[in-house]
Design a protein around this motif. Structure first.
Motif, mmCIF file in Angstrom:
data_model
loop_
_atom_site.group_PDB
_atom_site.id
_atom_site.type_symbol
_atom_site.label_atom_id
_atom_site.label_comp_id
_atom_site.label_asym_id
_atom_site.label_seq_id
_atom_site.Cartn_x
_atom_site.Cartn_y
_atom_site.Cartn_z
ATOM 1 N N GLN A 233 55.807 46.758 50.236
ATOM 2 C CA GLN A 233 55.026 45.534 50.131
ATOM 3 C C GLN A 233 54.431 45.491 48.728
ATOM 4 O O GLN A 233 54.117 46.531 48.151
ATOM 5 C CB GLN A 233 53.912 45.512 51.175
ATOM 6 N N PRO A 234 54.310 44.308 48.136
ATOM 7 C CA PRO A 234 53.778 44.240 46.776
ATOM 8 C C PRO A 234 52.445 44.959 46.598
ATOM 9 O O PRO A 234 52.228 45.600 45.578
ATOM 10 C CB PRO A 234 53.645 42.734 46.532
ATOM 11 N N THR A 235 51.568 44.862 47.590
ATOM 12 C CA THR A 235 50.266 45.517 47.445
ATOM 13 C C THR A 235 50.408 47.032 47.390
ATOM 14 O O THR A 235 49.654 47.705 46.681
ATOM 15 C CB THR A 235 49.339 45.132 48.608
ATOM 16 N N GLN A 236 51.388 47.594 48.123
ATOM 17 C CA GLN A 236 51.633 49.034 48.064
ATOM 18 C C GLN A 236 52.099 49.442 46.673
ATOM 19 O O GLN A 236 51.595 50.398 46.084
ATOM 20 C CB GLN A 236 52.702 49.432 49.089
ATOM 21 N N MET B 237 48.983 48.407 39.032
ATOM 22 C CA MET B 237 49.237 47.036 38.623
ATOM 23 C C MET B 237 48.233 46.122 39.313
ATOM 24 O O MET B 237 47.875 46.355 40.472
ATOM 25 C CB MET B 237 50.663 46.615 38.996
ATOM 26 N N PRO B 238 47.770 45.080 38.640
ATOM 27 C CA PRO B 238 46.823 44.168 39.276
ATOM 28 C C PRO B 238 47.440 43.516 40.508
ATOM 29 O O PRO B 238 48.617 43.143 40.493
ATOM 30 C CB PRO B 238 46.550 43.119 38.192
ATOM 31 N N PRO B 239 46.689 43.368 41.607
ATOM 32 C CA PRO B 239 47.209 42.667 42.783
ATOM 33 C C PRO B 239 47.450 41.205 42.455
ATOM 34 O O PRO B 239 46.564 40.509 41.964
ATOM 35 C CB PRO B 239 46.097 42.837 43.823
ATOM 36 N N GLN C 52 43.522 52.563 33.089
ATOM 37 C CA GLN C 52 43.899 53.638 34.007
ATOM 38 C C GLN C 52 44.243 53.124 35.402
ATOM 39 O O GLN C 52 45.206 53.576 36.019
ATOM 40 C CB GLN C 52 42.750 54.641 34.111
ATOM 41 N N LEU C 53 43.449 52.204 35.906
ATOM 42 C CA LEU C 53 43.569 51.789 37.305
ATOM 43 C C LEU C 53 44.234 50.433 37.490
ATOM 44 O O LEU C 53 44.513 50.028 38.613
ATOM 45 C CB LEU C 53 42.186 51.777 37.965
ATOM 46 N N GLY C 54 44.484 49.718 36.385
ATOM 47 C CA GLY C 54 45.148 48.427 36.508
ATOM 48 C C GLY C 54 44.275 47.356 37.136
ATOM 49 O O GLY C 54 44.758 46.486 37.854
ATOM 50 N N LEU C 55 42.976 47.388 36.864
ATOM 51 C CA LEU C 55 42.041 46.447 37.467
ATOM 52 C C LEU C 55 41.296 45.665 36.394
ATOM 53 O O LEU C 55 40.859 46.229 35.394
ATOM 54 C CB LEU C 55 41.021 47.192 38.335
ATOM 55 N N ILE C 56 41.143 44.361 36.599
ATOM 56 C CA ILE C 56 40.300 43.566 35.713
ATOM 57 C C ILE C 56 38.859 44.045 35.866
ATOM 58 O O ILE C 56 38.348 44.165 36.980
ATOM 59 C CB ILE C 56 40.404 42.067 36.051
ATOM 60 N N SER C 57 38.219 44.341 34.738
ATOM 61 C CA SER C 57 36.878 44.918 34.780
ATOM 62 C C SER C 57 35.937 44.128 33.889
ATOM 63 O O SER C 57 36.312 43.743 32.766
ATOM 64 C CB SER C 57 36.905 46.379 34.304
ATOM 65 N N PRO C 58 34.690 43.882 34.356
ATOM 66 C CA PRO C 58 33.707 43.227 33.483
ATOM 67 C C PRO C 58 33.340 44.131 32.317
ATOM 68 O O PRO C 58 33.362 45.364 32.441
ATOM 69 C CB PRO C 58 32.517 42.987 34.410
#
Length: 415
Positions: free
Chosen positions: A382-385, A392-394, A66-72
């Protein structure tokens, strides 16, 4: 290499690079479940801790999707991660990398691994019935089969614009279609809603979309493209079948939107995440109606950050048990509220369509399509935006996407 050979090949080579037990999970068509692509993975690798399906709502891998974040894998687990799997900006699923207690770290290399796997999946899935069977959870009708093979990806982004779309009922859609394509500085946009709810409606929508692409790619302007669509539908159906539609072109350098309306609900703009601007253009009769009334061109100036919303009436006219319409206000309020929550655009639309189906108790009387376009302005994202907006992962700290390419590290250091 076939799609079925991909999971085992990836797992084998990843293990040599220090990433044990890499598993591939793909999102189903409605993005409700994550389904294990088992293929030729060794039988002794995935076990009871690798279920065939995982829910997207309320799970750690679902949150990574959902959020595009690497998660443990869990708060108590070290060395095992869920990694978003994206083809560009399109969400495909997640990877599970590592085993509890391994030395796998959540670093940029995990994103690179996921990017490579996504490219491999993209190169295989178009010719694989196994992929289609895996991501479908129920029988699909013939019209929907045609529609999904003709649609562009549901998510797309450049350094000036992002696009996300949803379409329901996913397995029984018939007459709705959306399209977009970039030509130089102009983003072409279209939404169609064909009459009826049967296979003939699907044929009408497919013909309209194919005719639009044909004339657009030959350099036709909006009026000529609309005329070409009408001629195609008239030749096939002699006025017995028609489609409403919006055809538009957004100039990315200036934000000038040129559009025309053929019997369709006009677009709206969400400005500043609080104001809804209703665009207007005298509608011509639907495409293929045989009335041969030319459309009017309208021109509207977008402001940086504007969100242009194209939709079909199935999203606004759905009613609950009390007969209350979801309505355009319900649609825009939902988008404004969830944007304020900081959710990525594709995730907002996924939740919108899930809410819409629930509002209609799972049985839609009409196709429901939403195409959302955000124009950043003359200055590139900007890519981070862009990464935050798309889930998408930063991956870079460069100022723009162009400078990110210039700043890519080499073996000898930054270029």
């Amino acid at each position: 290499m076939t799609l079925e050979q991909l999971p085992g090949t990836v797992a084998s080579h990843a293990a040599r690079a220090g990433w044990p037990q890499v598993l591939i999970y793909l999102a189903d068509l409605q993005q409700e479940r994550l389904c294990l692509l088992a293929g030729n993975v060794d039988a002794d690798q995935p076990g009871a801790d690798a279920p065939a399906e995982l829910a997207i709502e309320g799970t750690v891998p679902g949150r990574a999707f959902q959020l595009g974040l690497i998660s443990p894998a869990s708060a108590a687990t070290k060395g095992q991660w869920w990694v978003p799997l994206l083809d560009g900006a399109e969400r495909l699923g997640v990877l599970r990398v590592g085993v509890p207690g391994s030395q796998v770290e959540a670093d940029e290399d995990l994103n690179r691994l996921a990017g490579l796997v996504a490219l491999l999946l993209e190169s295989k899935r178009g010719t694989s019935d196994s992929y289609a069977r895996l991501v479908r959870r129920r029988t699909m009708n013939v019209a929907a089969e045609m529609e999904w093979h003709l649609m562009p990806p549901r998510t797309f982004a450049t350094d000036r614009v992002l696009i996300s779309a949803v379409m329901e009922p996913a397995y029984h859609v018939s007459g709705d279609a959306f399209d977009y394509a970039l030509s130089g500085e102009v983003m072409h946009l279209s939404v169609f809603d064909a009459m009826g709810h049967d296979t003939a409606a699907g044929l009408t929508a497919n013909l309209a979309l194919a005719a639009a692409r044909k004339h657009r790619r030959q350099g036709a302007d909006l009026a000529q493209t609309a005329e070409g669509i009408s001629e195609t539908l008239n030749e096939q159906f002699a006025g017995a079948r028609y489609a409403t539609g919006i055809l538009a072109g957004l100039h990315l350098a200036t934000g000038l939107l040129t559009w025309t309306n053929y019997g369709h609900h006009p677009p709206v703009v969400i400005r500043g995440n609080r104001t809804v601007v209703h665009l207007s253009c005298p509608p011509a009769p639907p495409l293929g109606s045989g009335l041969d009334v030319p459309g009017t061109l309208a021109r509207d100036q977008l402001e940086p950050g504007d969100r242009l919303l194209l939709y079909t009436d199935g999203i606004t006219e759905a009613r609950d048990d009390d007969g209350q319409e979801f309505g355009l206000t319900g649609l825009t309020d939902f988008l404004i509220r969830h944007h304020a929550d900081g959710l990525p655009v594709p995730e907002t639309l996924r939740r919108l369509i899930s809410h819409h189906v629930a509002y209609h108790h799972g049985h839609l009387a009409d196709d429901a399509t939403v195409l959302l376009v955000e124009w950043h302005g003359p200055t590139p994202y900007q890519p981070t935006q862009l990464q935050a907006l798309m889930g998408m992962p930063p991956i870079t700290g460069a100022d723009t996407i162009t400078s990110a390419w210039r700043q890519r590290p080499t073996d000898d250091g930054p270029s």
